[in-house]
Design an enzyme around this catalytic site. Structure first.
Site, PDB file in Angstrom:
ATOM      1  N   GLY A 346     -62.036 -42.517 -57.761  1.00  0.00           N
ATOM      2  CA  GLY A 346     -61.085 -43.525 -58.234  1.00  0.00           C
ATOM      3  C   GLY A 346     -60.644 -44.425 -57.099  1.00  0.00           C
ATOM      4  O   GLY A 346     -60.962 -44.194 -55.919  1.00  0.00           O
ATOM      5  N   ASP A 466     -42.375 -41.848 -59.147  1.00  0.00           N
ATOM      6  CA  ASP A 466     -43.565 -42.514 -59.688  1.00  0.00           C
ATOM      7  C   ASP A 466     -44.258 -41.609 -60.708  1.00  0.00           C
ATOM      8  O   ASP A 466     -45.484 -41.445 -60.677  1.00  0.00           O
ATOM      9  CB  ASP A 466     -44.532 -42.900 -58.568  1.00  0.00           C
ATOM     10  CG  ASP A 466     -45.460 -44.049 -58.974  1.00  0.00           C
ATOM     11  OD1 ASP A 466     -45.165 -44.715 -59.990  1.00  0.00           O
ATOM     12  OD2 ASP A 466     -46.471 -44.275 -58.289  1.00  0.00           O
TER      13      ASP A 466
END
Length: 636
Positions: A346, A466
């Site tokens: 990723g 987050d």
């Protein structure tokens, strides 16, 4: 003439350096007496059981304590049986075995050594990691339940109870036992007790007291002593001018920071070689300094200084506060373990993630940070926060690399990747079929337990800031693990409100108070809001995109609240049975509580876990949680 004018200002400096080095070696040679602290610390201590107690441990009340032969954070007492004990969270623990090479120790609550009865005593709750200790691998947590209510007829019939030492009944279950869901709210006292995984069978174990008395393994966090000992030194500690504890290697002739000189006939040769090398390096550095000052532009000098300061700040952090037990790799090892970055998993604003393999064959995910990723703050945040954790729902940090501008973090490999690819519409149909409502429910509960641990289970409170599907990783069994601590903040557990400059997080998940202090103070309740928004995405199965339309019907929490208010069908797909309907409704109601605009109205994560584990009939729909619908103009 030009050459002479260039050399002349440097030559006196080099001559001066040679004189200093030569004088220092003369002094060193004339001081052949044994260092007094080395003499005091070289004889190991023991309590009488035959176990030598060396660095970082020391026996309190002895002369060695005054001369810092151990570390102030590892004081040992000797009980009347000659066994070493120490204190963890106000409870005494007996030391059974110490492995200094691996920095591991097996301990048990001293209450099991001091009593010969077969009853289960009431012990204190203990959660790891702590400042000095963390659970070693292959340990598991038992949950001890005391003081059940009189109405025990509702309890499952296959439970095995044990006799408590005060006449009560005690139930012992593994923390992942599904029976906990039905019995946790029927007892008054719940205690988490670590045990060695191999010692506990998990089903109707008759020797539960023996398992608890056998204890569990811990890893301690202190400087590695092997380099000092291999060089003939004795490890210890000292206080600097700011009263901070610093590692010290006591050698036969003088103290040293890391290791002692190699003894024997080669010592003089080695010293001479080091002196010559130092002079050469010093001369080169002087020349570089001269050319840098004379020829380099001021902007380049400023950049050089700034990068050096940033690099030094990270190095200081890793040296003084870094996780000693976590391995530090060099960049060549990173390239080798990722096969030169051939398999990318990723990519994001932070950098890229690659699949890798350690020397022992263990698969890992290697996050390589971009070279332009700020001044190292996110790197420090990640290492500082995640190195303090040890929980089944928190991703494990297995190593890191900090080499110049090269920075990388090495995590355990998660075969199923991140949660976001399983819940959005554009995900593959194969992935969507895997996530049934039962799986979604377990993922939501696992994330809640992980956040509860970050907020309450550590000796310091960790605020993530987050929480979103991209930062939830799934292992081969779809067990969720919270990752990406780059925006995290660490604060004392007793501190409820923290100060923070600017907003941090991802649009759509940021709590109102994070970007506008008029809504309240920033605290652990900000993570609760992000968690609620994320669970809404899991229920809805698509992204929350408030920019396509300004109407409240598009904003899913508005839409779902209106349906609940009017007792209408929720219109959710994939609900196969009554359990799925209950799971979905429970996830929705919990989420509505989590996204209350006023932070004080949001439940702590411990309450969220209880809501999931409790019965749906006791869950009430909260007040309407939002003051307004998000508008098109919101952007951060």
């Amino acid at each position: 003439m030009k050459e002479a004018s260039f050399v002349s200002p440097i030559s006196p400096m080099i001559t001066h350096m040679i004189c200093i080095l030569f004088f220092s070696f003369l002094v060193r040679k004339s001081c052949g007496v044994d260092d007094p602290q080395f003499l005091r610390c070289r004889v190991p201590q023991n309590c009488g059981d035959g176990q030598n107690l060396t660095f970082p441990f020391f026996i309190q009340g002895t002369q060695r304590e005054n001369y810092s032969c151990g570390h102030p954070g590892f004081p040992i007492s000797c009980n009347i049986n000659g066994q070493p004990t120490f204190t963890i969270v106000d409870s005494n623990y007996s030391i059974h075995k110490i492995f200094y090479k691996n920095q591991t120790i097996r301990v048990s609550n001293a209450i099991f050594s001091n009593s010969n009865t077969d009853c289960i005593p009431l012990i204190k709750n203990i959660s790891f990691p702590l400042v000095r200790f963390e659970l070693a691998p292959k340990q598991r947590n038992l949950v001890l339940l005391y003081n059940f209510s009189n109405n025990s007829s509702a309890l499952p019939g296959d439970l095995q109870f044990y006799d408590g030492c005060y006449g009560e009944k005690v139930l012992a279950l593994s923390e992942d036992d599904p029976k906990l869901k039905d019995v946790s709210n029927k007892c008054k006292t719940r205690v988490v007790a670590p045990v060695e995984a191999a010692a506990y069978g998990g089903e109707n174990h008759d020797e539960i007291r023996g398992v608890l008395g056998n204890g569990f393994w811990l890893k301690w966090k202190a400087s590695d002593c092997s380099i000092c000992e291999d060089s003939g030194g004795i490890c210890g500690s000292k206080l600097d001018n700011n009263s901070n504890v610093r590692f010290q290697c006591f050698c036969a002739d003088r103290p040293h920071h890391v290791r002692c000189s190699i003894p024997g006939s080669n010592k003089t040769i080695l010293a001479t070689a080091v002196a010559a090398l130092s002079v050469g390096i010093g001369a080169v550095m002087v020349v570089i300094y001269y050319f840098r000052r004379k020829y380099l532009p001021n902007k380049i000098i400023y950049f050089w200084k700034k990068e050096s300061l940033n690099h030094q700040a990270v190095e200081d952090f890793l040296r003084n506060y870094g996780p000693i037990a976590i391995r530090r790799y060099n960049y060549s090892e990173i390239k080798r373990m990722t096969n030169f970055f051939i398999d990318k998993l990723g990519e994001g604003g932070y950098g890229s993630v690659y699949k890798g393999k350690l020397d022992d064959g263990c698969l890992v995910a290697v996050k390589v940070l971009k070279e332009s990723s700020g001044n190292g703050e996110e790197f420090i945040n990640e290492v500082a926060s995640i190195s303090r954790t040890s929980h089944v729902n928190i991703v494990s940090l297995m190593g890191f690399c900090f080499e110049g501008s090269k920075r990388a973090l090495i995590y355990e490999f998660m075969p199923n990747g991140s949660l976001e690819k399983f819940i959005y519409k554009e995900s593959s149909s194969k992935a969507n079929r895997q996530l049934e409502w039962e799986t979604l429910y377990k993922i939501a509960l696992g994330i809640a337990r992980g956040l509860e641990y970050l907020h309450r289970g550590c000796n310091t409170r960790i605020l993530h800031f987050d929480i979103k599907p991209h930062n939830i990783l799934l292992d081969e069994s779809f067990c969720p693990k919270i990752s990406d601590f780059g925006l995290a903040k660490i604060c004392p557990r007793e501190k409820s409100i923290i100060s923070m400059l600017g907003a941090r997080g991802t649009i759509g998940y940021i709590a109102p108070e994070v970007f506008c202090r008029n809504f309240g103070g920033v605290s652990h309740k900000s993570d609760v809001y992000s968690y609620g928004m994320m669970v809404f995405e899991m229920v809805r199965g698509r992204r929350i995109d408030v920019k396509n339309d300004s109407t409240s019907e598009i904003f899913f929490p508005h839409w779902i609240y209106k349906r609940l208010e009017q007792d209408e069908d929720l219109g959710l797909q994939g609900l196969m049975n009554e359990e799925d309907h209950e799971s979905a409704r429970k996830m929705i109601i919990v989420s509505l509580w989590c996204i209350q605009t006023d932070p004080s109205n949001r439940p702590p994560m411990s309450r969220v876990v209880n809501m999931f584990e409790g019965s749906l009939e006791y869950l009430q729909v909260p007040p309407k949680p939002f003051l307004f619908s998000p508008s098109r103009s919101e952007d951060y």
